[in-house]
Motif scaffolding. Structure first.
Motif, PDB file in Angstrom:
ATOM      1  N   ALA A 124       0.844  -1.195   0.000  1.00 51.73           N
ATOM      2  CA  ALA A 124       0.000   0.000   0.000  1.00 51.73           C
ATOM      3  C   ALA A 124       0.881   1.248   0.000  1.00 51.73           C
ATOM      4  CB  ALA A 124      -0.911  -0.001   1.217  1.00 51.73           C
ATOM      5  N   GLY A 125       0.541   2.203  -0.866  1.00 50.06           N
ATOM      6  CA  GLY A 125       1.272   3.459  -0.920  1.00 50.06           C
ATOM      7  C   GLY A 125       2.551   3.425  -1.732  1.00 50.06           C
ATOM      8  N   GLN A 126       2.824   2.303  -2.387  1.00 49.46           N
ATOM      9  CA  GLN A 126       4.064   2.170  -3.142  1.00 49.46           C
ATOM     10  C   GLN A 126       3.816   2.065  -4.643  1.00 49.46           C
ATOM     11  OE1 GLN A 126       5.898  -1.362  -1.402  1.00 49.46           O
ATOM     12  NE2 GLN A 126       7.310  -0.069  -0.220  1.00 49.46           N
ATOM     13  N   LEU A 127       4.861   2.430  -5.403  1.00 49.89           N
ATOM     14  CA  LEU A 127       4.894   2.222  -6.845  1.00 49.89           C
ATOM     15  C   LEU A 127       6.022   1.248  -7.161  1.00 49.89           C
ATOM     16  CD1 LEU A 127       4.825   5.961  -8.017  1.00 49.89           C
ATOM     17  CD2 LEU A 127       2.855   4.417  -7.893  1.00 49.89           C
ATOM     18  N   LEU A 128       5.820   0.422  -8.174  1.00 53.81           N
ATOM     19  CA  LEU A 128       6.911  -0.381  -8.714  1.00 53.81           C
ATOM     20  C   LEU A 128       7.321   0.241 -10.039  1.00 53.81           C
ATOM     21  CD1 LEU A 128       8.731  -2.910  -8.550  1.00 53.81           C
ATOM     22  CD2 LEU A 128       7.000  -4.103  -9.921  1.00 53.81           C
ATOM     23  N   LEU A 129       8.597   0.617 -10.139  1.00 49.27           N
ATOM     24  CA  LEU A 129       9.116   1.215 -11.362  1.00 49.27           C
ATOM     25  C   LEU A 129       9.988   0.225 -12.109  1.00 49.27           C
ATOM     26  CD1 LEU A 129      10.301   4.771 -10.207  1.00 49.27           C
ATOM     27  CD2 LEU A 129       8.007   4.009 -10.859  1.00 49.27           C
ATOM     28  N   LYS A 130       9.845   0.198 -13.424  1.00 55.76           N
ATOM     29  CA  LYS A 130      10.827  -0.441 -14.286  1.00 55.76           C
ATOM     30  C   LYS A 130      11.924   0.590 -14.483  1.00 55.76           C
ATOM     31  CE  LYS A 130      11.412  -3.092 -18.551  1.00 55.76           C
ATOM     32  NZ  LYS A 130      12.759  -2.538 -18.852  1.00 55.76           N
ATOM     33  N   ALA A 180      14.776   6.692 -12.108  1.00 55.08           N
ATOM     34  CA  ALA A 180      13.764   7.187 -13.036  1.00 55.08           C
ATOM     35  C   ALA A 180      13.319   6.023 -13.896  1.00 55.08           C
ATOM     36  CB  ALA A 180      14.313   8.310 -13.909  1.00 55.08           C
ATOM     37  N   GLY A 181      12.032   5.977 -14.180  1.00 52.22           N
ATOM     38  CA  GLY A 181      11.532   4.883 -14.995  1.00 52.22           C
ATOM     39  C   GLY A 181      10.028   4.949 -15.161  1.00 52.22           C
ATOM     40  N   GLU A 182       9.456   3.805 -15.521  1.00 58.34           N
ATOM     41  CA  GLU A 182       8.023   3.708 -15.823  1.00 58.34           C
ATOM     42  C   GLU A 182       7.294   2.961 -14.715  1.00 58.34           C
ATOM     43  OE1 GLU A 182       5.100   1.625 -19.174  1.00 58.34           O
ATOM     44  OE2 GLU A 182       7.201   2.048 -19.660  1.00 58.34           O
ATOM     45  N   VAL A 183       6.122   3.480 -14.345  1.00 54.22           N
ATOM     46  CA  VAL A 183       5.287   2.804 -13.351  1.00 54.22           C
ATOM     47  C   VAL A 183       4.685   1.550 -13.979  1.00 54.22           C
ATOM     48  CG1 VAL A 183       3.246   2.976 -11.881  1.00 54.22           C
ATOM     49  CG2 VAL A 183       4.731   4.982 -12.195  1.00 54.22           C
ATOM     50  N   PHE A 222      -0.581   8.488  -9.262  1.00 52.70           N
ATOM     51  CA  PHE A 222       0.133   7.924 -10.403  1.00 52.70           C
ATOM     52  C   PHE A 222      -0.606   6.708 -10.936  1.00 52.70           C
ATOM     53  CE2 PHE A 222       3.254   9.969  -7.645  1.00 52.70           C
ATOM     54  CZ  PHE A 222       3.867  10.836  -8.537  1.00 52.70           C
ATOM     55  N   LYS A 223      -0.367   6.405 -12.225  1.00 51.42           N
ATOM     56  CA  LYS A 223      -1.027   5.270 -12.860  1.00 51.42           C
ATOM     57  C   LYS A 223      -0.012   4.510 -13.702  1.00 51.42           C
ATOM     58  CE  LYS A 223      -2.588   7.909 -16.904  1.00 51.42           C
ATOM     59  NZ  LYS A 223      -1.691   9.054 -16.634  1.00 51.42           N
ATOM     60  N   LEU A 224      -0.404   3.329 -14.155  1.00 57.12           N
ATOM     61  CA  LEU A 224       0.475   2.524 -14.994  1.00 57.12           C
ATOM     62  C   LEU A 224       0.901   3.307 -16.227  1.00 57.12           C
ATOM     63  CD1 LEU A 224      -1.312  -0.964 -14.925  1.00 57.12           C
ATOM     64  CD2 LEU A 224       0.588  -0.172 -13.516  1.00 57.12           C
ATOM     65  N   GLY A 225       2.174   3.225 -16.550  1.00 56.07           N
ATOM     66  CA  GLY A 225       2.694   3.901 -17.732  1.00 56.07           C
ATOM     67  C   GLY A 225       3.279   5.272 -17.475  1.00 56.07           C
TER      68      GLY A 225
END
Length: 333
Positions: A33-39, A72-75, A85-88
């Motif tokens: 919860a509250g996190q993003l995964l970035l490529k 830096a990267g993509e969600v 934030f959203k995917l992409g």
């Protein structure tokens, strides 16, 4: 998007020289919860990474032990409760660790959309130094329009950021650096006078240029070796902000009298132990106050060299030479 089960990351099995780092495989993490995964497309290399590798700056218990504090990267995955934030989305972020990997978890409150016109490398060069400078020089030291500041290590990632931000917000900037070429770089970035600390005494130069008044703030990463001299160059009601101890952490026989006589403030902080709420507040200030400057080009990260992800050993070796001007970045492209 279907994510892989495993990813490459920089494995630190032991502390020591840059050669202890190895590429290895580990499972791709999943956002809480509250996190993003970035490529991850790019990751900054910073002094705290070097210190962690050497065993002198351990990761907090609740943080990833993997090196890397800015990415830096993509969600590619979004944790529960995240609405900003959203995917992409293309974002850069101050990570709590884990940046030296193909995928990295970051708190959504520490993530920011790339400044307009930025690519991954430029975006990855922003978070760590801009968070640090904003918190220490503007929030804590209170630097404002019309004041003056001395920035030590003017060509480091922190220094190049601090010179530009201080100038952009109306301060008169002095800086120290270790060669004439580095001093020229400081002036090019906005310092009105750069001082070669190997051939000049910064105390004498500051006194001469300020008619003995001194400066309103000093941003210092040297510590004990400069402590008395930093106090001596501060004007009344000035502030010494310490962000690192490259010259030692224990100042023996320090003269504390100037603190009382000139009503000085001595402060300092490290970024990593700050709470999520504190980091979110810094993030919000940056997006409001600094992002417009990045997007107009009035301020920009100075990038010295880009290394491929599998050249992380060479990147750390360069960092340790202190021959760079600005940031060192790993590219995953």
């Amino acid at each position: 998007m279907t994510l892989p089960e495993t990813m490459r990351f920089v494995d630190l099995k032991d502390f020591g020289a840059p050669d202890v780092m190895r590429l290895s495989q580990m499972p791709v993490p999943k956002p809480a919860a509250g996190q993003l995964l970035l490529k991850v497309e790019a990751a900054g290399v910073n002094r705290p990474d070097v210190a962690q590798r050497q065993g002198t700056y351990p990761a907090p218990k609740d943080a990833s032990p993997v090196l890397g504090l800015e990415v830096a990267g993509e969600v590619v995955a979004v944790g529960e409760g995240v609405s900003d934030f959203k995917l992409g989305d293309k974002v850069c972020a101050l990570a709590n660790g884990g940046g030296y990997a193909e995928y990295c978890l970051v708190p959504a409150g520490q993530a920011m959309a790339w400044p307009k016109g930025y690519d991954a490398v430029k975006a990855a060069a922003v978070p760590e130094t801009f968070f640090t400078v904003w918190a220490n020089l503007f929030q804590m030291a209170g630097l404002t329009d019309g004041e003056s500041v001395l920035i030590h290590g003017g060509t480091s990632g922190i220094g190049t950021t601090a010179i530009q931000l201080a100038r952009a917000f109306g301060a008169t900037v002095y800086a120290t650096a270790g060669s004439d070429d580095k001093c020229k770089a400081c002036v090019d970035l906005g310092a009105i006078r750069a001082i070669n600390y190997k051939t000049e005494d910064f105390v004498e130069v500051i006194r001469e240029h300020t008619d003995k008044r001194g400066v309103d703030a000093v941003l210092d990463m040297i510590g004990a070796a400069y402590f008395d001299r930093n106090l001596s160059v501060l004007a009344k009601d000035g502030c010494l902000s310490i962000i690192a101890f490259l010259g030692g952490a224990v100042a023996e026989k320090a003269n504390l009298a100037p603190i009382m006589v000139k009503r000085l403030t001595v402060t300092g902080s490290t970024m990593r132990p700050r709470t999520a709420e504190e980091k979110r507040a810094i993030r919000d200030d940056l997006v409001k106050e600094v992002w417009p400057l990045l997007e107009t080009g009035d301020v920009a990260p100075v990038i010295h060299k880009i290394f491929a992800f599998d050249q992380v050993v060479e990147a750390h070796k360069l960092m340790e030479t202190s021959e760079h001007i600005g940031k060192i970045v790993l590219s995953f492209d």
